[in-house]
Design a protein around this motif. Structure first.
Motif, short mmCIF file in Angstrom:
data_model
loop_
_atom_site.label_atom_id
_atom_site.label_comp_id
_atom_site.label_asym_id
_atom_site.label_seq_id
_atom_site.Cartn_x
_atom_site.Cartn_y
_atom_site.Cartn_z
N ASN A 342 103.96 24.09 37.16
CA ASN A 342 103.32 25.25 38.06
C ASN A 342 102.92 26.16 37.08
O ASN A 342 101.79 26.58 37.34
N ILE A 343 103.35 26.70 36.19
CA ILE A 343 103.01 27.55 35.27
C ILE A 343 102.00 27.15 34.37
O ILE A 343 100.78 27.91 34.42
N ALA A 344 101.90 25.68 34.09
CA ALA A 344 100.75 25.34 33.47
C ALA A 344 99.62 25.26 34.01
O ALA A 344 98.28 25.66 33.60
N VAL A 345 99.64 24.74 35.52
CA VAL A 345 98.64 24.83 36.24
C VAL A 345 98.08 26.32 36.62
O VAL A 345 96.66 26.58 36.29
N ALA A 346 98.79 27.29 36.73
CA ALA A 346 98.51 28.61 36.99
C ALA A 346 97.64 29.29 35.58
O ALA A 346 96.72 30.17 35.75
N THR A 347 98.34 28.88 34.60
CA THR A 347 97.64 29.34 33.33
C THR A 347 96.39 28.52 32.95
O THR A 347 95.86 28.66 31.88
N MET B 42 97.75 34.95 25.26
CA MET B 42 96.21 34.69 24.92
C MET B 42 95.51 35.21 26.22
O MET B 42 94.67 36.12 26.01
N ILE B 43 96.09 34.81 27.50
CA ILE B 43 95.28 35.17 28.43
C ILE B 43 95.35 36.58 28.98
O ILE B 43 94.30 37.52 29.39
N GLN B 44 96.62 37.19 28.77
CA GLN B 44 96.71 38.39 29.31
C GLN B 44 96.82 39.39 28.29
O GLN B 44 96.14 40.66 28.58
#
Lengths: 402, 590
Positions: A342-347, B42-44
């Motif tokens: 889930n976290i991998a998809v969201a990121t 990286m993203i945030q």
């Protein structure tokens, strides 16, 4: 024999006759319990934050999902308390019945009037006013079954006919049932569960390499059959290539995280949940957390799952016997892998798949099963007097009896 | 014990291997989680501001706050054109979820076939109009469907409550609310107002989250325009003009009613006319303001100018006799006929009986130079000064006059003017020799813009504080007061005992001059059987005087001005005077 009895005897010797053995609550893995508690509470708040605007619009009340989540949490808590005090070894006895029951529930999805179609998949069955996803139960049951199978045939794990074949047949049947829904995400998860549990259960490495090859072949076949999946699989690498199409969800999720920055916009102040993110209270709740609570909040949630994984593996390593160890391992993988996906998809680290974040996403069956699983873990973590299970010969005798 | 040992690999310990594998999975999973934390970082933290900026692009939407066009009122503040806000439906095809379904949903509501809607969707643009200026009820129904990719833009629109009334004066607007004709066009800068764009946070469906950020600018509303037109008089003029034109099967016609003492145009009617609310279903033939745009040869009405010029130069007395040669006379090789043969007529009678031979003889004593000077003094080669896209009169310069010009111009041929020019000549006679500059907009007033009123019909009346006010202005003084009074008497004689008997109005003093002109063809010469019948005159009551011109173009059957135009004049004059003098509507008081 003595040198690898680390877990088994540490608890049993240390606690024997001590005061702690009387204290039921004190025997549970407190770190796991507290971490899960914090995640669930945060989840309730975030479900409200991410769903209130959408709920007010579509249902007229902003509290709908919030209320439902609390109800499911209470039910989940009840399930957890039950499983925490219910001796996990009993599951081994009913493993095959439970497997058949889970299969039956999955078949029920196809029954008109019972099955509910939402968002392009017939994945729910509705009983009275509560709808739930049979696959969530199936995942746990498969873990129990695999643990039981590997324990029962502990002596023959290196014989692929006796261990790998039955698990593959089981996996095939469930995959077919899930394929019809369709629910590829769940096929992936149960496939991964079976695979890891076989591996940990002691199956020969070269058998597993062969299985990996077959799995890759099947994935290639699935992509070849429906090329749109390949598009879906590759857009996450460069979502901007198809900004309004396949890449849209990933971009919106990245926008949410980016907008959150280090400290976040503040609880409730997110904008991406206003129709920009698809399903902000279920699949993309982590993006809402990232936007509203910032890197600090998102980091803490990942830490929470790391702690759960660590405690789960710890419970597995120190479990008094093989079934408990495998069961704890399977449950840890189940929770940890789903959270990771889930976290991998969201990121944007993996292709989009509709998966919930355990303990946090809105979703009754997921919540109920995750809480029940936690209860099982807690139960395994409890110190106990394992008189008859204390030696290999007795374990062996029990497995032969099955 | 033995069987267990035998069944497993002797070099391996199953329990240990299980623990090692389990531990390896813990490490793998923790590494994965650490990788995800790295991704999050990286993203945030690294790219956060970049994503934030990109996201804010989609979070902010521009909403156009439509200004409202100013209203147009008649002199008694009766609304003639009303500005309102309407909603126009647009689609963003890239955001639409299911084209066919949406097209089918919208089709019955907006009454456009779904295939046509689908056709509009098939565009690479992000914005396409589906229907402009929807009725409120349609807009509300569509809004309640909450379709993604379908939205509304607030636009100003125009309602003309009286449909055809004063159509040529008011003019109309296009879909973008820009004036195209008449007052709407000429006073566009005042009436238009200014739209404002409002930047606000929107959700994905384009709805405003916080409607009015403190810093936004209000749209500037257009100003209201008050015309000199009187709705009632205008109605009388239009009704009678239509009747006359239909009776005589005329091609077209026009009526202008003015207050000669101020230059206010009280009514301006054209036939054929058009419905302002459906302006685009009519063509230019109907929409052209003929009263000020079409040039015609005035014919005998022009004898007023020749006669006044001769009197102003003191070449004749009104009682001087002129030989009218029994209806036929040869001027230097050009034969002129009178419609009725006359022998000896006085100067007054020449005008009253409308003798071409008589007026030509008067003009020859005046001479071409002086005649030309007077034509210029009356402003016939120029605009009258009415700010409504009027046309200049066409008078050839003196050096281009031929030797026969003096046998045509004195009775209104070989040059062309608009009916408004002709009426201005009559105004000079009735207003002591002074031509007031004609005007049609009395005042332009500011409207109080009220933000709470943005979406509702404006019911604000124009405020008393005027932004621009138009006051009477003298345009020209071609003749002396004495001459104008003499001419006035002659013109009264025309109605009492001359060609214009049918223009009589009981109880009021009426004067004027008939005109029957042949129509010039574009190739030169005159078209046989095609005439313009007209009557220009005045009617005076106790303390009111108004001037009226009635022009009937190409009547069939009878064609003389006395027959086709006078009856209409009479009715218009009577009803208008009754309306103006009977009630409390004294213009002097306003």
């Amino acid at each position: 024999m003595t040198k690898y009895r680390y877990g088994r005897f540490r608890y049993s010797t240390r606690n024997r006759g001590s005061k702690k053995s009387i204290n039921y609550a004190g025997g549970f893995d407190k770190i796991l319990l507290i971490t899960v508690g914090i995640l669930v509470m945060t989840g309730i708040v975030m479900v409200y934050s991410s769903s209130n605007a959408v709920a007010r619009e579509s249902l007229g009340t902003s509290y709908h999902f919030f209320k439902m989540q609390i109800i499911w949490c209470i039910l989940g808590l009840a399930a957890m308390i039950f499983t925490a005090f219910f001796d996990y070894q009993n599951y081994a006895k009913f493993a095959r019945f439970m497997l058949i029951f889970a299969g039956f529930l999955l078949v029920m999805v196809y029954v008109p009037f019972l099955g509910i179609t939402r968002g392009g998949g017939t994945r729910w069955i509705k009983i009275w006013r509560l709808s739930f996803q049979p696959v969530e139960i199936a995942k746990l049951v498969i873990v129990i079954y695999m643990a039981e199978l590997l324990d029962r045939k502990a002596d023959y794990v290196r014989n692929y006919k006796l261990v790998i074949m039955p698990s593959l047949i089981m996996l095939f049947i469930f995959s077919v049932l899930l394929y019809g829904q369709p629910d590829f995400g769940s096929i992936l998860i149960i496939g991964f569960l079976v695979y890891t549990m076989l591996l940990v259960g002691g199956v020969r490495i070269h058998h597993m390499v062969l299985l990996s090859g077959i799995a890759l072949l099947l994935i290639a076949l699935a992509i070849w059959q429906e090329p749109y999946r390949l598009v879906r699989w590759t857009t996450f690498l460069d979502p901007w290539k198809d900004k309004e199409g396949a890449g849209y969800h990933i971009i919106q999720s990245l926008y949410a995280f980016g907008s959150g920055g280090v400290l976040g916009r503040g609880l409730g102040a997110g904008i991406q949940k206003l129709h920009y993110l698809p399903t902000p209270h279920t699949d993309f709740i982590f993006a809402v957390i990232g936007e509203e609570l910032g890197f600090v909040g998102a980091f803490s949630v990942v830490m929470g799952f790391m702690i759960i994984t660590w405690r789960g593996i710890h419970i597995s390593l120190s479990a008094p016997e093989r079934f408990g160890a495998l069961l704890a391992f399977g449950i840890t993988i189940l929770i940890g892998f789903q959270a990771m996906l889930n976290i991998a998809v969201a990121t944007g680290s993996l292709p989009t798949k509709g998966l919930t974040l355990p303990f946090m996403s809105f979703g009754g069956s997921s919540m109920l099963v995750s809480m029940a699983s936690t209860g099982i873990l807690l139960n395994i973590s409890r110190p106990r007097n394992l008189g008859y299970a204390g030696t290999d010969s007795e374990m062996q005798g029990r497995s032969k009896a099955w | 014990m033995k069987s267990y040992k035998q069944s497993i690999d002797k070099h391996r310990d199953p329990e240990k291997s299980q623990k090692i594998r389990t531990f390896v999975f813990l490490i793998i999973m923790q590494l994965c989680f650490i990788f995800l934390i790295y991704r999050l970082f990286m993203i945030q933290c690294i790219k956060g501001s970049q994503y934030r900026d990109e996201a804010s692009v989609q979070h902010y939407g521009k909403t156009s706050l439509a200004s409202m066009r100013g209203d147009i009122y008649d002199r008694n503040l009766q609304p003639l054109a009303i500005g309102l806000n309407s909603y126009s439906l647009y689609a963003d095809p890239s955001n639409l979820e299911n084209w066919e379904k949406i097209a089918e949903t919208l089709s019955p509501i907006i009454d456009i076939p779904s295939s046509e809607i689908l056709g509009k969707f098939k565009t690479s643009k992000y914005f396409v109009w589906l229907k402009r200026q929807l009725p409120y009820e349609e807009a509300r129904r569509i809004a309640s469907l909450e379709l993604a990719g379908i939205g509304f833009r607030e636009e100003g629109s125009r309602l003309y409550p009286k449909d055809e009334l004063a159509a040529h004066v008011i003019g109309f607007v296009n879909m973008d609310n820009v004036g195209l004709e008449g007052v709407e066009k000429v006073y566009e800068p005042y009436i238009q107002g200014r739209n404002q764009e409002l930047k606000s946070r929107i959700d994905r469906k384009g709805r405003i989250l916080r409607p009015f950020d403190p810093g936004y600018e209000k749209p500037i509303y257009g100003m209201d325009t008050v015309l000199t037109i009187d709705e009632v008089v205008q109605n009388i003029a239009e009704k009678e003009l239509k009747k006359a034109c239909e009776t005589w099967q005329a091609e077209s016609g026009c009526v202008i009613i003015m207050d000669p003492t101020t230059g206010e145009i009280i009514a301006l009617a054209n036939y054929p006319t058009y419905n302002l609310n459906k302006a685009f279903s009519f063509d230019d033939e109907q929409r052209r303001n003929r009263a000020i745009r079409d040039l015609y040869e005035p014919g005998s009405v022009f004898k007023v100018v020749t006669a006044s010029a001769a009197l102003n130069e003191e070449l004749f007395s009104v009682t001087e006799t002129i030989d009218c040669e029994k209806g036929v006379y040869n001027f230097d090789g050009r034969v002129i006929h009178d419609s009725h043969p006359y022998d000896i007529l006085t100067f007054s009678e020449v005008v009253q009986k409308s003798s071409n031979i008589g007026i030509t003889k008067i003009a020859s004593r005046l001479g071409d130079k002086r005649l030309y000077e007077y034509m210029k003094a009356f402003g016939l080669d120029d605009k009258t000064g009415l700010d409504l896209m009027e046309r200049k009169g066409f008078v050839r310069p003196l050096e281009q006059w031929t030797k026969h010009s003096m046998q045509a111009i004195p009775f209104g041929h070989e040059f062309a003017i608009t009916p408004l020019h002709m009426l201005c000549i009559i105004n000079a006679i009735t207003n002591d020799g002074i031509i007031m500059k004609p005007f049609i907009v009395k005042a332009i007033t500011k409207k109080e813009s009220n933000i709470d009123n943005l979406n509702v019909f404006s019911d604000s009346k124009p405020s008393l504080e005027s932004a621009v006010e138009f006051s009477p202005d003298i345009a020209r003084i071609p003749i002396s007061q004495k001459v104008s009074r003499t001419m006035k008497k002659i013109l009264i004689g025309v109605v009492e005992d001359g060609t214009g008997k049918k223009a009589k109005v009981k109880g009021y003093q009426v004067g004027g001059k008939t005109g029957t002109a042949q129509k010039a063809s574009k190739t030169g010469g005159y078209i046989p059987g095609k005439y313009v019948g007209s009557f220009a005159g005045f009617v005076s009551g106790k303390d009111r005087i108004i001037s009226i011109i009635v022009v009937v173009n190409e009547p069939r059957g009878k064609h003389t001005g006395g027959t086709v135009a006078c009856p209409a004049f009479s009715v218009i004059a009577e009803q208008t005077m009754q309306y103006l003098t009977a009630g409390q509507r004294s213009y002097a008081a306003r």
